[in-house]
Structure formats: structure tokens, C-alpha cells
Scaffold this active site. Structure first.
Site, PDB file in Angstrom:
ATOM      1  N   GLY B  69       0.666  -1.308   0.050  1.00  0.00           N
ATOM      2  CA  GLY B  69      -0.042  -0.026   0.038  1.00  0.00           C
ATOM      3  C   GLY B  69       0.779   1.279   0.107  1.00  0.00           C
ATOM      4  O   GLY B  69       0.432   2.198  -0.784  1.00  0.00           O
ATOM      5  N   THR B  70       1.959   1.284   0.866  1.00  0.00           N
ATOM      6  CA  THR B  70       2.756   2.492   0.755  1.00  0.00           C
ATOM      7  C   THR B  70       3.252   2.796  -0.528  1.00  0.00           C
ATOM      8  O   THR B  70       3.160   3.976  -1.066  1.00  0.00           O
ATOM      9  CB  THR B  70       3.885   2.241   1.800  1.00  0.00           C
ATOM     10  OG1 THR B  70       3.214   2.036   3.047  1.00  0.00           O
ATOM     11  CG2 THR B  70       4.759   3.392   1.775  1.00  0.00           C
ATOM     12  N   ASN B 149      -7.449   4.164   9.272  1.00  0.00           N
ATOM     13  CA  ASN B 149      -6.766   3.164   9.888  1.00  0.00           C
ATOM     14  C   ASN B 149      -6.830   3.115  11.313  1.00  0.00           C
ATOM     15  O   ASN B 149      -6.915   2.133  11.912  1.00  0.00           O
ATOM     16  CB  ASN B 149      -5.430   2.939   9.215  1.00  0.00           C
ATOM     17  CG  ASN B 149      -4.471   4.169   9.346  1.00  0.00           C
ATOM     18  OD1 ASN B 149      -4.815   5.078   9.060  1.00  0.00           O
ATOM     19  ND2 ASN B 149      -3.342   4.167  10.141  1.00  0.00           N
ATOM     20  N   GLN B 179      -7.658   0.010   3.788  1.00  0.00           N
ATOM     21  CA  GLN B 179      -8.403  -0.564   4.976  1.00  0.00           C
ATOM     22  C   GLN B 179      -9.791  -0.752   4.742  1.00  0.00           C
ATOM     23  O   GLN B 179     -10.487  -1.560   5.246  1.00  0.00           O
ATOM     24  CB  GLN B 179      -8.416   0.811   6.095  1.00  0.00           C
ATOM     25  CG  GLN B 179      -7.154   0.808   6.752  1.00  0.00           C
ATOM     26  CD  GLN B 179      -6.558  -0.465   7.633  1.00  0.00           C
ATOM     27  OE1 GLN B 179      -7.615  -1.462   7.934  1.00  0.00           O
ATOM     28  NE2 GLN B 179      -5.587  -0.562   8.197  1.00  0.00           N
ATOM     29  N   SER B 199      -3.727  -3.199  -0.570  1.00  0.00           N
ATOM     30  CA  SER B 199      -2.553  -3.878   0.073  1.00  0.00           C
ATOM     31  C   SER B 199      -3.103  -5.267   0.305  1.00  0.00           C
ATOM     32  O   SER B 199      -4.119  -5.478   1.080  1.00  0.00           O
ATOM     33  CB  SER B 199      -2.034  -3.085   1.325  1.00  0.00           C
ATOM     34  OG  SER B 199      -1.250  -3.921   1.686  1.00  0.00           O
ATOM     35  N   HIS B 201      -1.965  -7.807   2.153  1.00  0.00           N
ATOM     36  CA  HIS B 201      -2.039  -8.131   3.484  1.00  0.00           C
ATOM     37  C   HIS B 201      -3.117  -7.887   4.533  1.00  0.00           C
ATOM     38  O   HIS B 201      -3.399  -8.294   5.582  1.00  0.00           O
ATOM     39  CB  HIS B 201      -0.775  -8.286   4.130  1.00  0.00           C
ATOM     40  CG  HIS B 201      -0.355  -6.873   4.952  1.00  0.00           C
ATOM     41  ND1 HIS B 201      -0.578  -6.617   5.974  1.00  0.00           N
ATOM     42  CD2 HIS B 201       0.078  -5.893   4.064  1.00  0.00           C
ATOM     43  CE1 HIS B 201      -0.001  -5.441   6.158  1.00  0.00           C
ATOM     44  NE2 HIS B 201       0.218  -4.753   5.081  1.00  0.00           N
ATOM     45  N   THR B 237      11.403  -7.029 -11.951  1.00  0.00           N
ATOM     46  CA  THR B 237      10.774  -8.074 -12.572  1.00  0.00           C
ATOM     47  C   THR B 237       9.640  -8.075 -11.868  1.00  0.00           C
ATOM     48  O   THR B 237       9.505  -8.200 -10.685  1.00  0.00           O
ATOM     49  CB  THR B 237      11.726  -9.226 -12.157  1.00  0.00           C
ATOM     50  OG1 THR B 237      13.008  -8.936 -12.949  1.00  0.00           O
ATOM     51  CG2 THR B 237      11.355 -10.330 -12.458  1.00  0.00           C
ATOM     52  N   CYS B 321       1.397   1.229  12.884  1.00  0.00           N
ATOM     53  CA  CYS B 321       2.466   2.146  12.371  1.00  0.00           C
ATOM     54  C   CYS B 321       2.845   2.962  13.421  1.00  0.00           C
ATOM     55  O   CYS B 321       4.105   3.280  13.749  1.00  0.00           O
ATOM     56  CB  CYS B 321       2.231   2.825  11.226  1.00  0.00           C
ATOM     57  SG  CYS B 321       1.332   1.759   9.908  1.00  0.00           S
TER      58      CYS B 321
END
Lengths: 401, 376
Positions: B69-70, B149, B179, B199, B201, B237, B321
Site C-alpha cells: 500500500g505504501t 486506519n 483499510q 494492500s 495483507h 521483474t 505504524c
């Protein structure tokens, strides 16, 4: 609120006198084929329009997504059905307008009364509806000629059908209604576009492709297969004839002066194409040539190449600029496939300075030094044939995704 | 173990892991290679991208696979700002964005762009009139997250979109949906965002994988340079197995979305927390069902985190975070939470593996904890 029906208009078809019924039947069959996997979809044709119904709203939406690609449809309008009862009609009409942008829009109601037992006359229906809707949407401005929003009310025995939206169709003529031709498909940007344009005029296509392994790769053939598959998506089965061209190309290199190899390559391709065309009973050859684009597409070259046949060679792109061709290729979704960088048999043996003004007599003189006849017969006889659309094999990625 | 920290990260779904290992083994080739194995890998990549675009509600859109996501947010802000710099210099973000948007915007400001921050109300919801005031013809990028978040506040993307289209028709509208993806429907249509960041995860996919999905007409520039992979938009790649696993995780999340009971659990817990004067639920009624932040007066958040952990219940302080950094949350500051509550924030966030029984167990343990601190 969901749509119950789509009204389909024919456009250009309406002009065709005698063949009209043939065209309509073809269009109806094509629509049915495109919608084959949608179980609740039904198509009914009338003299001047066609109706598509679906019981399931999801299938109706899917049908609306597919219709714009079907040739021979000028426009179509999704309609909502309600009881043929004036209060119901008023309420449904108000709901439909509620979903539209009405600010500052011009407006008109147009009624049709196929069911003459309906108590109100056409004019009365229009007045009743206008009288109900305008106070609800005072921002609407009534306009009889070319209004922004035209509310069509069609009263039939099984109910009233209301529609406001007219969606552009693909135009053209129903696929397969206008003869059979053979398209020379190279894998570049132009030839799929040329094929598309002929299909749009109702022409049924076979395609021919020249393959020179090992100089051209399996990927370049795969690319052509994908293009043929894509073209078959515009209606109608397409057969692809793949010619193994390596031996002939090597013979050309051995026989012809470098500057003329390209011209002879094209001439022999044209000859082979014409023989295949004869065999499958097609009436014309289609190419993606565009005047002056490359050395083989100058008027001198075209005439030297064309000399091998008297069959009509249709070149729908002849006067098109490259950028215009690209924009059609993007629209029909062949561009991304076409620009994949694999060698095709036209680029692999290209001389550094091909003649842009080849003399036909000179070309014929040198071609006399080799006997291409048996090689050509063999290439035609040993061609591979694949049919599109390819029956979908089990998806190797389904499990992963 | 009861894991209520799903906004920090989720446990990967075994199905997603299976896709990752199967694709890594069978389609290990570099999708840029010309040979057959490369072509196969490229086909899988293409299919994964198509599925991701469809699941993002942009079937004709472009997908840039990223490391998460970042990176997707960095790509969005740098990419849209630089590609559209010819039309203007103004960039708008909300005051409660994730640091990957805030700090990227700060970088852009250093490059000479004009960055304005749009405020929020006490519930952490975007102030639409402030947005309207700050939008201009020269606005080129607007980035508003979908769900915060830390508080779970849902931003009114459609209303914002309508304003943006009207007042800044050239602006690219980006939304960080890290989120919200898989929990809420992402607003589509003309007023919906032009691009979203996801994202993997956060919805039971793998760490190190995400995407920026953008509509076809959104102008963007790359910000990572190299071999020109992914249509030149993101060199490096392409990790095909990650792309396939992301597509799978998105599909599973989207399919499960209708059956999630997060909202009921949240409502049950809100009623439960109502039993203490010392506990205040953050975020208004219109917050996301899977995130519930509460502030406890007079204690530090980590005290509650530790106490719950002893009973094998895992929650976090405001956001993972920022929870290790001592500085207080910019989001809570933007929401103007009272001083004596601000340090005692804990966040519960639900995932697909959670159950009602776990909610009941949590209530029991939390009540015991409150008894303890009230006695002190």
C-alpha cells in the site's frame, strides 16, 4: 427498477428492398448466438425493429454490454415494463425521470398505442403524462423537435413499455449477410482493422497467415491466433489457414535480385491466397494495405503485386492515415496484441533497399529462373486450418485465481 | 489466541498461500522472457491484472502491481502530480491520511507543488465544505482515504467525487482503500475515485504485495525506473506469483464481503463499552464495521494492550505504524480528542477468522480489566 426489454433498431437495413428479410433473419440469429449462454434472453423480430427480453436482471445487463458490438444494429433502447394502466404508467415515468439529469433539459413524451383497447388515445396519453410529470420536474422545458429527453411510451397488449435512453449500436450490416472473403492477416496493426471493417459490412471472413519457422517464432503465430480469435468475436466463425512459407522464401532469396525479393514475396503470397480463396469459394481478397505506408504499398508495388490475380482485392484502409488506423485498432482491442514485438515473415527477409517502383516485366523475368509452381501447390495443400472462436479449453489459471 | 488486530495485518488465507506456492513453482519464469515459459507466466500475469481491475470496479483500468500500500500511495501521488503538473500545481489531501500519503505530499511540496490539507470533524469525517473551498481549476490531484486506519471513519468519497468533478474537472481523484477493500464496497461510477490503492495483507493476502488500480484515462508517470516492466509504469521483474495471490485474495475478500458480521459485533461492543463513563467510543455512527477504537480515560493504551495480551487477546493502540513511536497520533489530534482520553486509545479490528465467541470472551476479559483499573 430494472429493465425488462430492449428495443433494437436496424438503421441501414431499412433501406434494403428485397433482401430485407434475409438481413433481419441473419441479425436475429447473430444476436441469438452472441447471447447463447444467457439462458433467459429471448429475441423477437418484427418488420422494423427487434425486441430482446430477459427474465434475469443480471442477464439483461450483460445483454446490454454485448449489443454494442453486434453489427447491423443502429441503436437500441432499454425499456421498463409496467401494467398498461395510466396511473402505473405515470408513476413509472416519474421514477425513470428521477434517475436522470433533468436540470435545464428539454423534454417530450411520445406515445404509441399498438393495443387499441387502451382507453386513452395517443394524444391523451401524452397530455396526461406531461401534466403529471412537468409539475414534478418543473426544470424540464417542453420541446417538440429534438428534445434532450424523449420519453417513449409504447402500449402493447402485455403492458406498457417506457424508455428514454438511446444507445448507439455498431452500425454496419449483420455479420455474414454480405458474401465471403479471405483476409491476409499478418499480425501487424492494419490487417485486423481491415478485417474488422469488412466484417462490419457484413462480409464473412476466412483469414490466411504466412509462417516461416524457424525464422518466425511460435509466439508470432500465437499473436495472429489471438487476433483471429478477437475478430471472430464480432460475429461469425472464422477459419484461419496457416501457410508454411519458409521453403518458398528461401527460394526467393536464391532467385531474385535483393531489391525485388519483397515484390516477389508479396506476389507469391497473393497467388497462394488466391488459390486458397478459390478452394473455399470466397469472392474476394482483403488486405490491410494503406497507400505509401511501406515500399510494398506504393502504387507501382501494388500493381506489380496485383498482377498475379484478377480477383477483386479489397483494401479498406487504402486511404487511411496510420493514426486513424491505430485508433480503430485500439477501439476494437487488437492494438495491444498487434504491437507485441515478434518478427513476422514480411520483416525477416526484408532487403535494405526494396524497390519502391518495381517493373512488373523485370520481376516476371527473374521469377522465370525458378519453378515456384510445385512449391506453391505444396504450401497450399499442406496448410493448417484452425477454426475460431476456439472452443474454450479448461482454464489453466482458474484454480490459481 | 484471539486476534483483533486485523487492521495492522491479517493472517494469510491458506488458499492464497496455495496460489502463491503453486504459481511460484509452475510459473516461475520471468514474464518479460520471449520463450514459452515466459509467455505462460505473462499470460497468468495478464489474467491476474484483469481480475484485479474487475474486482476494483475498473474493468478497463490499468493495474500497477506494487510492493504494498505504501508504494501504491507513493506511486499515485508522485505519478499523478508529475504527469499533470502542466495543468496546475495544487494537491489536496485530507488531514487524516496514512503517513504514506502525508509524507509523500510533503515531498511534493518540497518539489514546488502546493499541498493543502482538508480538515475533518470530531468524528474524523472529511469536512466537505472545506474541500469545496480548497478545490480549484488548478487542482491536479485529490487524495482521500476511504476508511481511516485508526478510527474506522468512512470518508464520503462519492460526495467528495461530485465536488471534485464539478470544481476541479482535471484533477485525478485517488483514494487509499487499503483499510476498506474487501470490507466495504468501493464507490464506482463517474463520481468514484479514478485510482485506488490496495494492500494484499490487509485482506488475508501476503505482505509485500499491493496494487494501484487506475482508470484508463488517468494520466500517470512512473516513479521507479529501470527495465520498463509493467508498461513502463513500474520497473522491476514482475512478481507473477504475488500478482496471482493478490488477485485470489481480492476475489476471496469480495466473495466473503456479504457474509461478514463485523457490524453486529461492533454494535454489540459499542453497547458494551457504553457501560463505563471512562470509556469513549471514537468515530461516529458512520464508521467502518471492522474497526472500533475506544479511548479509556486516565490510562495509557499500552496498559490495556498488555493486560489483554496476558489473556491471549491481541489488540493494538491507535495504529500499528504509529503505536511504537512515542509521538501522539495526528489523526486523534485532528479529531480533537480530550487530553485525558487521548493516550488511552485501543483499537480492535476484525478479520474473517474471528467469531462471535471471541467477542463474548473479549467482553469478559475487558470487564475484568476495568474492574482492576477502577480499583487502583
Amino acid at each position: 427498477m430494472t429493465y425488462n426489454e430492449i428495443l433494437i433498431r436496424y438503421g441501414e437495413l431499412s433501406l434494403k428492398g428485397k433482401n430485407r428479410n434475409v438481413f433481419i433473419r441473419k441479425l436475429r440469429d447473430n444476436i441469438r448466438r452472441v447471447m447463447k449462454d444467457l439462458e433467459t434472453v429471448k429475441v423477437k423480430s418484427e418488420h422494423d425493429r427487434m425486441f430482446l427480453f430477459a427474465d434475469s436482471p443480471e442477464e439483461m445487463e450483460e445483454a446490454m454490454r454485448r449489443l454494442p458490438e453486434v453489427f447491423g444494429i443502429q441503436s437500441f433502447s432499454p425499456a421498463v415494463r409496467c401494467d398498461a394502466e395510466i396511473e402505473e404508467i405515470k408513476q413509472t415515468a416519474a421514477e425513470i425521470l428521477g434517475r436522470m439529469e433533468t436540470e435545464g433539459k428539454t423534454f417530450k413524451v411520445e406515445a404509441r398505442r399498438a393495443d387499441k383497447t387502451f382507453p386513452l388515445k395517443t394524444n391523451d396519453i401524452q397530455q396526461e403524462l406531461g401534466g403529471h410529470l412537468l409539475p414534478l420536474y418543473p426544470e424540464l422545458i417542453v420541446k417538440m423537435k429534438k428534445p434532450d429527453i424523449k420519453l417513449l411510451v409504447d402500449i402493447r397488449e402485455d403492458g406498457a413499455y417506457l424508455s428514454t435512453e438511446t444507445i448507439q449500436g455498431a452500425g454496419g450490416l449483420p455479420a455474414g449477410s454480405n458474401g465471403h472473403a479471405l483476409l491476409m492477416l499478418s499480425g501487424g496493426i492494419d490487417s485486423p482493422v481491415a478485417g474488422y471493417m469488412m466484417m462490419k459490412r457484413g462480409v464473412k471472413l476466412d483469414v490466411i497467415h504466412f509462417h516461416s519457422p524457424p525464422f518466425t517464432s511460435e509466439q508470432s503465430k500465437q499473436k495472429v491466433i489471438e487476433l483471429a480469435e478477437r475478430l471472430s468475436g464480432f460475429g461469425g466463425r472464422i477459419r484461419m489457414h496457416t501457410i508454411h512459407f519458409t521453403e518458398i522464401q528461401q527460394a526467393i532469396q536464391d532467385t531474385m535480385p535483393a531489391a525485388l525479393t519483397m515484390t516477389t514475396t508479396r506476389r507469391l503470397m497473393m497467388k497462394i491466397t488466391d488459390m486458397v480463396r478459390e478452394e473455399i469459394g470466397a469472392k474476394a481478397i482483403v488486405t490491410g494495405e494503406s497507400l505509401g505506408q511501406v515500399a510494398s504499398q506504393t502504387l507501382d508495388s501494388l500493381s506489380a503485386i496485383n498482377e498475379v490475380t484478377s480477383t477483386p482485392v479489397l483494401r479498406p484502409l487504402i486511404a487511411y492515415d496510420k493514426l486513424d488506423i491505430i485508433s480503430i485498432a485500439e477501439k476494437i482491442d487488437t492494438y495491444e496484441t498487434s504491437i507485441r514485438p515478434f518478427e513476422d515473415c514480411c520483416t525477416i527477409f526484408t532487403p535494405s533497399h526494396p524497390a519502391t517502383k518495381p517493373k512488373t516485366s523485370k520481376v516476371i523475368y527473374y521469377e522465370g529462373n525458378a519453378d515456384f509452381g510445385p512449391m506453391i501447390d505444396k504450401a497450399v495443400a499442406e496448410r493448417e486450418i484452425i477454426e475460431f472462436p476456439i472452443q474454450k479449453e479448461a482454464d489453466p489459471f482458474a484454480d490459481l485465481l | 489466541m484471539i486476534y483483533f488486530d486485523n487492521s495492522a495485518t491479517t493472517q494469510p488465507d491458506p488458499e492464497v498461500l496455495r496460489t502463491f506456492t503453486a504459481a511460484s513453482q509452475a510459473f516461475f519464469a520471468n514474464p518479460s522472457s520471449l520463450h514459452g515459459l515466459g509467455i505462460e507466466a505473462d499470460r497468468l500475469l495478464g489474467r491476474a491484472a484483469q481480475q484485479v481491475a474487475e474486482l476494483a470496479g475498473m474493468p478497463d483500468g490499468t493495474v500497477v502491481f506494487t510492493s504494498g500500500g505504501t508504494e501504491a500511495n507513493n506511486q499515485a501521488l508522485f505519478g499523478f502530480a508529475r504527469a499533470n503538473a502542466g495543468h496546475g500545481r495544487r494537491i489536496l489531501i485530507s488531514s487524516v491520511e496514512h503517513p504514506s500519503v502525508l509524507n509523500t505530499a510533503e515531498q511534493l511540496e518540497a518539489e514546488g507543488f502546493e499541498v493543502l490539507t482538508v480538515g475533518t470533524d470530531g468524528n474524523g469525517r472529511l469536512d466537505l465544505s472545506d474541500l469545496e473551498r480548497k478545490l480549484s481549476q488548478k487542482t491536479i490531484v485529490v487524495s482521500i482515504m476511504h476508511v481511516n486506519n485508526e478510527t474506522g471513519a468512512i470518508q464520503p468519497l462519492e460526495e467528495a467525487g461530485r465536488l471534485i468533478r464539478r470544481k476541479a474537472p482535471r484533477a485525478v481523484f485517488h483514494s487509499d482503500t487499503v483499510q476498506s477493500y474487501g470490507k466495504l464496497a468501493i464507490p464506482g461510477g463517474p463520481d468514484g475515485p479514478d485510482a485506488i490503492s490496495v494492500s494484499a495483507h490487509k485482506f488475508h493476502g501476503l505482505k509485500g504485495s499491493g496494487a494501484l488500480i487506475l482508470k484508463r484515462n488517468a494520466q500517470i508517470r512512473p516513479y521507479l525506473f529501470g527495465g520498463g516492466q509493467q508498461g513502463g509504469l513500474r520497473s522491476g521483474t514482475v512478481p507473477v506469483a504475488h500478482a496471482a495471490a493478490l488477485a485470489k485474495a481480492m476475489r476471496l475478500a469480495e466473495e466473503a464481503r456479504g457474509e461478514l458480521q463485523f457490524g453486529e459485533w461492533r454494535d454489540e461492543l459499542i453497547r458494551f463499552f457504553g457501560g463505563w463513563d471512562k470509556v469513549r467510543v471514537l468515530g461516529g455512527p458512520e464508521s467502518a464495521p471492522h474497526i472500533l477504537s475506544v479511548a479509556i480515560r486516565g490510562i495509557r493504551g499500552e496498559v490495556a494492550v498488555n493486560a489483554l495480551q496476558e489473556k491471549e487477546i491481541y489488540v493494538s493502540t491507535s495504529s500499528a505504524c504509529s503505536s511504537r513511536s512515542r509521538s501522539e497520533s495526528h489523526v486523534l489530534r485532528a479529531m480533537r480528542i480530550d487530553e485525558d482520553f487521548r493516550h488511552g486509545v485501543i483499537r480492535l479490528s476484525f478479520g474473517r477468522q474471528n467469531s462471535r465467541e471471541e467477542i463474548l470472551r473479549f467482553k469478559e476479559v475487558f470487564a475484568e480489566f476495568m474492574d482492576t483499573i477502577e480499583r487502583v
